[in-house]
Enzyme design. Structure first.
Site, mmCIF file in Angstrom:
data_model
loop_
_atom_site.group_PDB
_atom_site.id
_atom_site.type_symbol
_atom_site.label_atom_id
_atom_site.label_comp_id
_atom_site.label_asym_id
_atom_site.label_seq_id
_atom_site.Cartn_x
_atom_site.Cartn_y
_atom_site.Cartn_z
ATOM 1 C CG HIS A 1 -0.471 -0.063 2.046
ATOM 2 N ND1 HIS A 1 0.220 -1.564 2.936
ATOM 3 C CD2 HIS A 1 0.449 0.655 3.474
ATOM 4 C CE1 HIS A 1 0.498 -1.213 4.083
ATOM 5 N NE2 HIS A 1 0.463 -0.244 4.480
ATOM 6 C CG HIS B 1 0.831 5.060 4.066
ATOM 7 N ND1 HIS B 1 -0.045 5.429 5.132
ATOM 8 C CD2 HIS B 1 1.864 4.391 4.047
ATOM 9 C CE1 HIS B 1 0.369 4.103 6.025
ATOM 10 N NE2 HIS B 1 1.114 3.367 4.999
HETATM 11 P P1 AMP Z 1 1.968 0.444 7.287
HETATM 12 O O1 AMP Z 1 2.745 0.510 8.689
HETATM 13 O O2 AMP Z 1 2.377 1.361 6.172
HETATM 14 O O3 AMP Z 1 1.539 -0.817 6.983
HETATM 15 O O4 AMP Z 1 0.544 1.410 7.547
HETATM 16 C C1 AMP Z 1 -0.753 0.338 7.841
HETATM 17 C C2 AMP Z 1 -2.064 1.506 7.773
HETATM 18 O O5 AMP Z 1 -2.946 0.933 7.212
HETATM 19 C C3 AMP Z 1 -1.782 2.287 9.152
HETATM 20 O O6 AMP Z 1 -1.553 3.847 8.414
HETATM 21 C C4 AMP Z 1 -3.274 1.762 9.755
HETATM 22 O O7 AMP Z 1 -3.393 3.350 10.444
HETATM 23 C C5 AMP Z 1 -3.993 1.528 8.179
HETATM 24 N N1 AMP Z 1 -5.042 0.795 8.633
HETATM 25 C C6 AMP Z 1 -4.758 -0.501 9.354
HETATM 26 N N2 AMP Z 1 -6.372 -1.191 9.415
HETATM 27 C C7 AMP Z 1 -6.960 -0.166 8.434
HETATM 28 C C8 AMP Z 1 -8.435 -0.245 7.752
HETATM 29 N N3 AMP Z 1 -9.130 -1.185 8.337
HETATM 30 N N4 AMP Z 1 -8.535 0.846 7.440
HETATM 31 C C9 AMP Z 1 -8.197 1.980 6.800
HETATM 32 N N5 AMP Z 1 -6.818 1.704 6.921
HETATM 33 C C10 AMP Z 1 -5.797 0.646 7.842
#
Ligand code: AMP
Ligand code: ZN
Length: 134
Positions: free
Chosen positions: A100, A102
């Protein structure tokens, strides 16, 4: 789709999320724990754990989509800048192991922290690193 992958489920519509963009290959959603107002995530619908597993074509399209959505977020929210952040591996801060990207809108004077303390590029490190690319 990978079983037990929450972003597979969200990307493919099995779990609801605040979708700001969708096409055949991607869904972009609002992050549930936003670093700033408008923090969004671009998710490919096809599972890849990280950048290293991502097909080249998907990687290219993800960046083009990031450009488009970053512009919309910046204009729509009157943000002063946008950080693109993309973590690969636990050591790099990745917590969800489905690729993903950001998109983090930035506002002058905000307290979002995506910075680091600059080190020094030593001659030895430079030599070691340059060797990899020869
Ligand atoms: P990373 O640390 O780069 O793996 O980012 C994961 C991101 O996913 C974090 O910013 C979380 O807040 C976000 N996240 C986790 N679960 C969900 C969800 N169900 N819906 C939206 N965002 C999420
Ligand atoms: Zn997945």
């Amino acid at each position: 789709m990978e079983t037990n992958c929450i972003f597979c489920k969200i990307a493919n519509g099995e779990i609801p999320a605040a979708t700001i963009y969708e096409d055949e290959e991607f869904r972009a959603i609002l992050d549930l724990g936003p670093a700033s107002k408008g923090h969004a995530l671009i998710l490919p619908k096809q599972h890849a754990a990280n950048l290293f597993e991502l097909p080249d074509e998907t990687a290219g399209k993800a960046m083009i989509l990031a450009k488009k959505l970053a512009g919309q977020l910046k204009d729509g929210l009157q943000a002063d800048g946008i950080n693109l952040v993309q973590n690969n591996g636990e050591a790099a801060g990745q917590t969800v192991f489905h690729f993903h990207m950001h998109l983090i809108p930035r506002y002058s004077g905000d307290t979002v922290n995506v910075t680091w303390k600059p080190g020094t590029l030593t001659e030895q490190d430079k030599k070691d690193i340059m060797k990899i690319f020869k």
